[in-house]
Design a protein around this motif. Structure first.
Motif, PDB file in Angstrom:
ATOM      1  N   GLY A   1     -13.179  -3.388  14.507  1.00  0.00           N
ATOM      2  CA  GLY A   1     -12.583  -3.060  15.949  1.00  0.00           C
ATOM      3  C   GLY A   1     -12.103  -4.576  16.538  1.00  0.00           C
ATOM      4  O   GLY A   1     -12.971  -5.558  16.162  1.00  0.00           O
ATOM      5  N   TRP A   2     -10.949  -4.387  17.247  1.00  0.00           N
ATOM      6  CA  TRP A   2     -10.778  -5.768  18.074  1.00  0.00           C
ATOM      7  C   TRP A   2     -10.302  -5.473  19.409  1.00  0.00           C
ATOM      8  O   TRP A   2     -10.237  -6.412  20.190  1.00  0.00           O
ATOM      9  CB  TRP A   2      -9.537  -6.295  17.245  1.00  0.00           C
ATOM     10  N   ARG A   3     -10.559  -4.188  19.886  1.00  0.00           N
ATOM     11  CA  ARG A   3     -10.072  -4.023  21.190  1.00  0.00           C
ATOM     12  C   ARG A   3     -10.707  -2.582  21.566  1.00  0.00           C
ATOM     13  O   ARG A   3     -10.880  -1.744  20.757  1.00  0.00           O
ATOM     14  CB  ARG A   3      -8.926  -3.878  21.765  1.00  0.00           C
ATOM     15  N   ILE A   4     -11.662  -2.231  22.746  1.00  0.00           N
ATOM     16  CA  ILE A   4     -12.068  -1.144  23.318  1.00  0.00           C
ATOM     17  C   ILE A   4     -11.640  -1.021  24.731  1.00  0.00           C
ATOM     18  O   ILE A   4     -11.680  -1.878  25.676  1.00  0.00           O
ATOM     19  CB  ILE A   4     -13.432  -1.122  22.713  1.00  0.00           C
ATOM     20  N   GLU A   5     -11.188   0.276  24.922  1.00  0.00           N
ATOM     21  CA  GLU A   5     -10.965   0.791  26.241  1.00  0.00           C
ATOM     22  C   GLU A   5     -11.507   2.045  26.747  1.00  0.00           C
ATOM     23  O   GLU A   5     -11.427   2.877  25.898  1.00  0.00           O
ATOM     24  CB  GLU A   5      -9.451   0.360  26.745  1.00  0.00           C
TER      25      GLU A   5
ATOM     26  N   ASP B   1     -16.267   8.216  26.980  1.00  0.00           N
ATOM     27  CA  ASP B   1     -14.911   8.269  26.147  1.00  0.00           C
ATOM     28  C   ASP B   1     -14.145   7.037  25.828  1.00  0.00           C
ATOM     29  O   ASP B   1     -13.990   6.339  27.133  1.00  0.00           O
ATOM     30  CB  ASP B   1     -14.206   9.518  26.715  1.00  0.00           C
ATOM     31  N   VAL B   2     -13.919   6.658  24.625  1.00  0.00           N
ATOM     32  CA  VAL B   2     -13.333   5.348  24.423  1.00  0.00           C
ATOM     33  C   VAL B   2     -12.210   5.591  23.401  1.00  0.00           C
ATOM     34  O   VAL B   2     -12.096   6.539  22.647  1.00  0.00           O
ATOM     35  CB  VAL B   2     -14.195   4.393  24.043  1.00  0.00           C
ATOM     36  N   LYS B   3     -11.076   4.488  23.300  1.00  0.00           N
ATOM     37  CA  LYS B   3     -10.346   4.230  22.429  1.00  0.00           C
ATOM     38  C   LYS B   3     -10.345   3.007  21.807  1.00  0.00           C
ATOM     39  O   LYS B   3     -10.225   1.982  22.697  1.00  0.00           O
ATOM     40  CB  LYS B   3      -8.931   4.547  23.066  1.00  0.00           C
ATOM     41  N   VAL B   4     -10.517   2.965  20.554  1.00  0.00           N
ATOM     42  CA  VAL B   4     -10.935   1.676  19.885  1.00  0.00           C
ATOM     43  C   VAL B   4      -9.457   1.247  18.811  1.00  0.00           C
ATOM     44  O   VAL B   4      -9.001   2.180  18.138  1.00  0.00           O
ATOM     45  CB  VAL B   4     -12.078   1.862  19.145  1.00  0.00           C
ATOM     46  N   SER B   5      -8.985   0.173  19.295  1.00  0.00           N
ATOM     47  CA  SER B   5      -8.045  -0.678  18.177  1.00  0.00           C
ATOM     48  C   SER B   5      -8.931  -0.902  16.890  1.00  0.00           C
ATOM     49  O   SER B   5      -9.613  -1.848  17.111  1.00  0.00           O
ATOM     50  CB  SER B   5      -7.013  -1.697  18.976  1.00  0.00           C
ATOM     51  N   ILE B   6      -8.499  -0.739  15.842  1.00  0.00           N
ATOM     52  CA  ILE B   6      -9.063  -1.019  14.520  1.00  0.00           C
ATOM     53  C   ILE B   6      -8.185  -1.675  13.736  1.00  0.00           C
ATOM     54  O   ILE B   6      -7.064  -1.486  13.439  1.00  0.00           O
ATOM     55  CB  ILE B   6      -9.789   0.132  13.990  1.00  0.00           C
ATOM     56  N   ASN B   7      -8.705  -2.300  12.674  1.00  0.00           N
ATOM     57  CA  ASN B   7      -8.121  -2.668  11.285  1.00  0.00           C
ATOM     58  C   ASN B   7      -8.816  -2.262  10.287  1.00  0.00           C
ATOM     59  O   ASN B   7     -10.092  -2.207  10.313  1.00  0.00           O
ATOM     60  CB  ASN B   7      -8.011  -4.175  11.211  1.00  0.00           C
ATOM     61  N   LEU B   8      -8.421  -1.714   9.041  1.00  0.00           N
ATOM     62  CA  LEU B   8      -9.157  -1.358   8.000  1.00  0.00           C
ATOM     63  C   LEU B   8      -9.200  -2.616   6.942  1.00  0.00           C
ATOM     64  O   LEU B   8      -8.300  -3.213   6.742  1.00  0.00           O
ATOM     65  CB  LEU B   8      -8.528  -0.321   7.127  1.00  0.00           C
ATOM     66  N   ARG B   9     -10.526  -2.819   6.632  1.00  0.00           N
ATOM     67  CA  ARG B   9     -10.685  -3.936   5.903  1.00  0.00           C
ATOM     68  C   ARG B   9     -11.231  -3.497   4.353  1.00  0.00           C
ATOM     69  O   ARG B   9     -11.869  -2.638   4.519  1.00  0.00           O
ATOM     70  CB  ARG B   9     -11.700  -5.011   6.317  1.00  0.00           C
ATOM     71  N   GLY B  10     -10.973  -4.044   3.046  1.00  0.00           N
ATOM     72  CA  GLY B  10     -11.470  -3.909   2.059  1.00  0.00           C
ATOM     73  C   GLY B  10     -11.708  -5.238   1.467  1.00  0.00           C
ATOM     74  O   GLY B  10     -10.932  -6.266   1.484  1.00  0.00           O
ATOM     75  N   ARG B  11     -12.739  -5.220   0.513  1.00  0.00           N
ATOM     76  CA  ARG B  11     -13.100  -6.314  -0.394  1.00  0.00           C
ATOM     77  C   ARG B  11     -13.429  -5.750  -1.776  1.00  0.00           C
ATOM     78  O   ARG B  11     -14.099  -4.970  -2.126  1.00  0.00           O
ATOM     79  CB  ARG B  11     -13.924  -7.324   0.254  1.00  0.00           C
ATOM     80  N   GLU B  12     -13.532  -6.875  -2.769  1.00  0.00           N
ATOM     81  CA  GLU B  12     -13.766  -6.753  -3.981  1.00  0.00           C
ATOM     82  C   GLU B  12     -14.976  -7.794  -4.311  1.00  0.00           C
ATOM     83  O   GLU B  12     -15.146  -8.698  -3.815  1.00  0.00           O
ATOM     84  CB  GLU B  12     -12.901  -7.201  -4.889  1.00  0.00           C
ATOM     85  N   TRP B  13     -16.011  -7.094  -5.143  1.00  0.00           N
ATOM     86  CA  TRP B  13     -17.290  -7.707  -5.357  1.00  0.00           C
ATOM     87  C   TRP B  13     -17.472  -7.568  -6.594  1.00  0.00           C
ATOM     88  O   TRP B  13     -17.677  -6.472  -7.152  1.00  0.00           O
ATOM     89  CB  TRP B  13     -18.304  -7.361  -4.137  1.00  0.00           C
ATOM     90  N   THR B  14     -18.188  -8.548  -7.450  1.00  0.00           N
ATOM     91  CA  THR B  14     -18.195  -8.518  -8.675  1.00  0.00           C
ATOM     92  C   THR B  14     -19.942  -8.635  -8.752  1.00  0.00           C
ATOM     93  O   THR B  14     -20.583  -9.648  -8.415  1.00  0.00           O
ATOM     94  CB  THR B  14     -17.650  -9.463  -9.797  1.00  0.00           C
TER      95      THR B  14
END
Length: 125
Positions: A85-89, A58-71
């Motif tokens: 993810g940038w941290r996990i415990e 069982d873990v807790k993950v600190s995250i950021n949502l990322r989005g990008r545009e592509w043509t």
């Protein structure tokens, strides 16, 4: 933001391109009415954070949502999302945190039959 769940899979570190971009993925299964399998990617030096985590933990993950545009070559614009993810415990479950065995269900207990209705009860409710 954070996401919590049980580790379903920990991938191997992948390296891309001449610059040595590194990526490693982990899949968590959430604990809710309709469990979700969420893939979270860790990049560059954060890939090493997954070394101490195993399937079933069982873990807790600190995250950021990322989005990008592509043509694309035809000129169509597409959008992509990722969860980074940038941290996990590790997370202790209630039972393991208390170090106690699980409580038996209510049906396992005998009903009280020695109640004296005449005893004074001074509770305010």
């Amino acid at each position: 933001m954070e996401v919590q769940g049980k580790v379903k899979m920990v991938g191997e570190t992948q390296t891309f391109g001449n610059n040595g971009f590194r990526k490693r993925e982990i899949v968590l299964t959430t604990d809710e009415q309709y469990p979700q399998h969420i893939m979270v990617e860790f990049v560059q030096d954060k890939t090493d954070l997954l070394n101490n985590f195993k399937v079933g933990q069982d873990v807790k993950v600190s995250i950021n949502l990322r989005g990008r545009e592509w043509t694309n070559p035809q000129g169509e614009v597409k959008y992509f999302n990722s969860i980074q993810g940038w941290r996990i415990e590790g997370v202790q479950t209630e039972q393991s945190a208390a170090g106690m065995p699980p409580v038996p269900p209510a049906e396992a207990f005998q009903p009280a039959d020695n109640l004296n209705e005449e005893d004074h009860d001074d509770l305010p409710f």
